[in-house]
Design a protein around this motif. Structure first.
Motif, PDB file in Angstrom:
ATOM      1  N   MET A 213       0.846  -1.171   0.000  1.00 27.81           N
ATOM      2  CA  MET A 213       0.000   0.000   0.000  1.00 27.81           C
ATOM      3  C   MET A 213       0.897   1.241   0.000  1.00 27.81           C
ATOM      4  N   ASP A 214       0.588   2.176  -0.840  1.00 34.32           N
ATOM      5  CA  ASP A 214       1.406   3.371  -1.008  1.00 34.32           C
ATOM      6  C   ASP A 214       1.028   4.429   0.030  1.00 34.32           C
ATOM      7  N   LYS A 215       1.940   4.721   0.952  1.00 35.23           N
ATOM      8  CA  LYS A 215       1.671   5.686   2.017  1.00 35.23           C
ATOM      9  C   LYS A 215       1.540   7.109   1.474  1.00 35.23           C
ATOM     10  N   PHE A 216       2.238   7.415   0.384  1.00 34.08           N
ATOM     11  CA  PHE A 216       2.135   8.761  -0.185  1.00 34.08           C
ATOM     12  C   PHE A 216       0.774   8.958  -0.856  1.00 34.08           C
ATOM     13  N   LEU A 217       0.236   7.881  -1.423  1.00 34.42           N
ATOM     14  CA  LEU A 217      -1.114   7.942  -1.979  1.00 34.42           C
ATOM     15  C   LEU A 217      -2.136   8.122  -0.847  1.00 34.42           C
ATOM     16  N   LEU A 218      -1.941   7.420   0.263  1.00 33.15           N
ATOM     17  CA  LEU A 218      -2.830   7.595   1.420  1.00 33.15           C
ATOM     18  C   LEU A 218      -2.766   9.030   1.935  1.00 33.15           C
ATOM     19  N   ARG A 219      -1.565   9.575   2.011  1.00 34.44           N
ATOM     20  CA  ARG A 219      -1.390  10.966   2.448  1.00 34.44           C
ATOM     21  C   ARG A 219      -2.169  11.910   1.539  1.00 34.44           C
ATOM     22  N   GLN A 220      -2.104  11.678   0.240  1.00 32.11           N
ATOM     23  CA  GLN A 220      -2.828  12.528  -0.705  1.00 32.11           C
ATOM     24  C   GLN A 220      -4.339  12.371  -0.530  1.00 32.11           C
ATOM     25  N   ARG A 221      -4.786  11.162  -0.254  1.00 34.63           N
ATOM     26  CA  ARG A 221      -6.222  10.930  -0.040  1.00 34.63           C
ATOM     27  C   ARG A 221      -6.694  11.635   1.229  1.00 34.63           C
ATOM     28  N   VAL A 222      -5.846  11.679   2.258  1.00 31.23           N
ATOM     29  CA  VAL A 222      -6.181  12.430   3.475  1.00 31.23           C
ATOM     30  C   VAL A 222      -6.313  13.908   3.131  1.00 31.23           C
ATOM     31  N   LEU A 223      -5.366  14.437   2.357  1.00 32.16           N
ATOM     32  CA  LEU A 223      -5.425  15.849   1.955  1.00 32.16           C
ATOM     33  C   LEU A 223      -6.679  16.138   1.129  1.00 32.16           C
TER      34      LEU A 223
ATOM     35  N   VAL B 220      -9.468   1.979  27.755  1.00 31.83           N
ATOM     36  CA  VAL B 220     -10.407   3.022  27.373  1.00 31.83           C
ATOM     37  C   VAL B 220     -11.593   2.921  28.325  1.00 31.83           C
ATOM     38  N   ALA B 221     -11.733   3.926  29.179  1.00 35.57           N
ATOM     39  CA  ALA B 221     -12.734   3.903  30.256  1.00 35.57           C
ATOM     40  C   ALA B 221     -12.508   2.633  31.067  1.00 35.57           C
ATOM     41  N   ALA B 222     -13.522   1.781  31.186  1.00 32.16           N
ATOM     42  CA  ALA B 222     -13.376   0.558  31.977  1.00 32.16           C
ATOM     43  C   ALA B 222     -12.998  -0.643  31.119  1.00 32.16           C
ATOM     44  N   VAL B 223     -12.808  -0.412  29.822  1.00 33.18           N
ATOM     45  CA  VAL B 223     -12.546  -1.507  28.894  1.00 33.18           C
ATOM     46  C   VAL B 223     -11.060  -1.582  28.565  1.00 33.18           C
ATOM     47  N   ARG B 224     -10.505  -2.762  28.779  1.00 33.01           N
ATOM     48  CA  ARG B 224      -9.097  -2.987  28.429  1.00 33.01           C
ATOM     49  C   ARG B 224      -9.060  -3.653  27.059  1.00 33.01           C
ATOM     50  N   GLN B 225      -8.276  -3.068  26.151  1.00 32.23           N
ATOM     51  CA  GLN B 225      -8.164  -3.614  24.804  1.00 32.23           C
ATOM     52  C   GLN B 225      -6.750  -4.145  24.602  1.00 32.23           C
ATOM     53  N   GLN B 226      -6.670  -5.257  23.878  1.00 33.19           N
ATOM     54  CA  GLN B 226      -5.381  -5.894  23.619  1.00 33.19           C
ATOM     55  C   GLN B 226      -5.277  -6.178  22.133  1.00 33.19           C
ATOM     56  N   PHE B 227      -4.120  -5.830  21.567  1.00 30.38           N
ATOM     57  CA  PHE B 227      -3.853  -6.033  20.151  1.00 30.38           C
ATOM     58  C   PHE B 227      -2.477  -6.649  20.000  1.00 30.38           C
ATOM     59  N   GLU B 228      -2.246  -7.217  18.835  1.00 31.51           N
ATOM     60  CA  GLU B 228      -0.910  -7.669  18.461  1.00 31.51           C
ATOM     61  C   GLU B 228      -0.562  -6.970  17.157  1.00 31.51           C
ATOM     62  N   VAL B 229       0.671  -6.532  17.038  1.00 31.34           N
ATOM     63  CA  VAL B 229       1.144  -5.915  15.795  1.00 31.34           C
ATOM     64  C   VAL B 229       1.500  -7.035  14.826  1.00 31.34           C
ATOM     65  N   LEU B 230       0.708  -7.162  13.750  1.00 31.15           N
ATOM     66  CA  LEU B 230       0.954  -8.204  12.763  1.00 31.15           C
ATOM     67  C   LEU B 230       2.001  -7.781  11.722  1.00 31.15           C
ATOM     68  N   GLY B 231       1.932  -6.520  11.345  1.00 30.97           N
ATOM     69  CA  GLY B 231       2.854  -6.044  10.323  1.00 30.97           C
ATOM     70  C   GLY B 231       2.981  -4.545  10.333  1.00 30.97           C
ATOM     71  N   VAL B 232       4.095  -4.054   9.823  1.00 38.26           N
ATOM     72  CA  VAL B 232       4.351  -2.611   9.765  1.00 38.26           C
ATOM     73  C   VAL B 232       5.047  -2.304   8.445  1.00 38.26           C
ATOM     74  N   GLN B 233       4.628  -1.226   7.817  1.00 40.55           N
ATOM     75  CA  GLN B 233       5.302  -0.730   6.607  1.00 40.55           C
ATOM     76  C   GLN B 233       5.820   0.678   6.880  1.00 40.55           C
TER      77      GLN B 233
END
Length: 160
Positions: A1-11, A147-160
């Motif tokens: 996934m192209d991060k610069f394209l995502l940046r442009q879509r945010v703009l 978050v408030a009384a709710v504890r959330q847990q995640f695992e990082v699957l991948g990073v670009q």
């Protein structure tokens, strides 16, 4: 996934939001200053309410302009495992139920959901609690968030 394209879509999305906010401010200002909305007594507050609304919309438009300026200067960098997740990273998280989500971490003012092909990407700003929780983490790391009384847990699957 192209991060610069995502940046442009945010703009692009911010530009659309700015047009809407400016139009809403104009309409509210016209309502506030229209001759038919001059208060006839102390209970006649339509003009005053429209003036407050116009002020709020003008502030919103200015906040969007500032966010656009930050996003224009923002240059996402490639992921460096030595530094961990930083702003500009595209992160895939999985929660305890096995639900995956794609996050694009950016500067303030860009929180929104985008579609990239068939994939949904949640753009989160540097001030979001989830962004703060993942900064510095690496692939395979656990991310805990309360978050408030709710504890959330995640695992990082991948990073670009």
């Amino acid at each position: 996934m192209d991060k610069f394209l995502l940046r442009q879509r945010v703009l692009d999305q911010l530009a659309d939001d700015l047009l809407q906010a400016e139009q809403a401010a104009r309409v509210a200002h016209e309502t506030a200053t229209h001759e038919e909305n001059v208060a006839e007594n102390k209970y006649d507050t339509l003009g005053l309410e429209a003036a407050y609304l116009a002020t709020g919309q003008a502030r919103r438009a200015e906040a969007i302009r500032q966010a656009m300026a930050q996003w224009r200067q923002f240059q996402p960098r490639p992921y460096d495992p030595g530094k961990g997740i930083q702003l500009g990273a595209l992160v895939c998280l999985v929660d305890a139920d096995g639900v995956e989500q794609q996050l694009f971490l950016g500067p303030e003012g860009g929180s929104m959901k985008l579609l990239s092909g068939a994939q949904r990407v949640q753009v989160i700003s540097s001030e979001a609690p989830l962004c703060k929780a993942v900064l510095g983490k690496c692939e395979g790391d656990e991310v805990l968030m309360q978050v408030a009384a709710v504890r959330q847990q995640f695992e990082v699957l991948g990073v670009q």
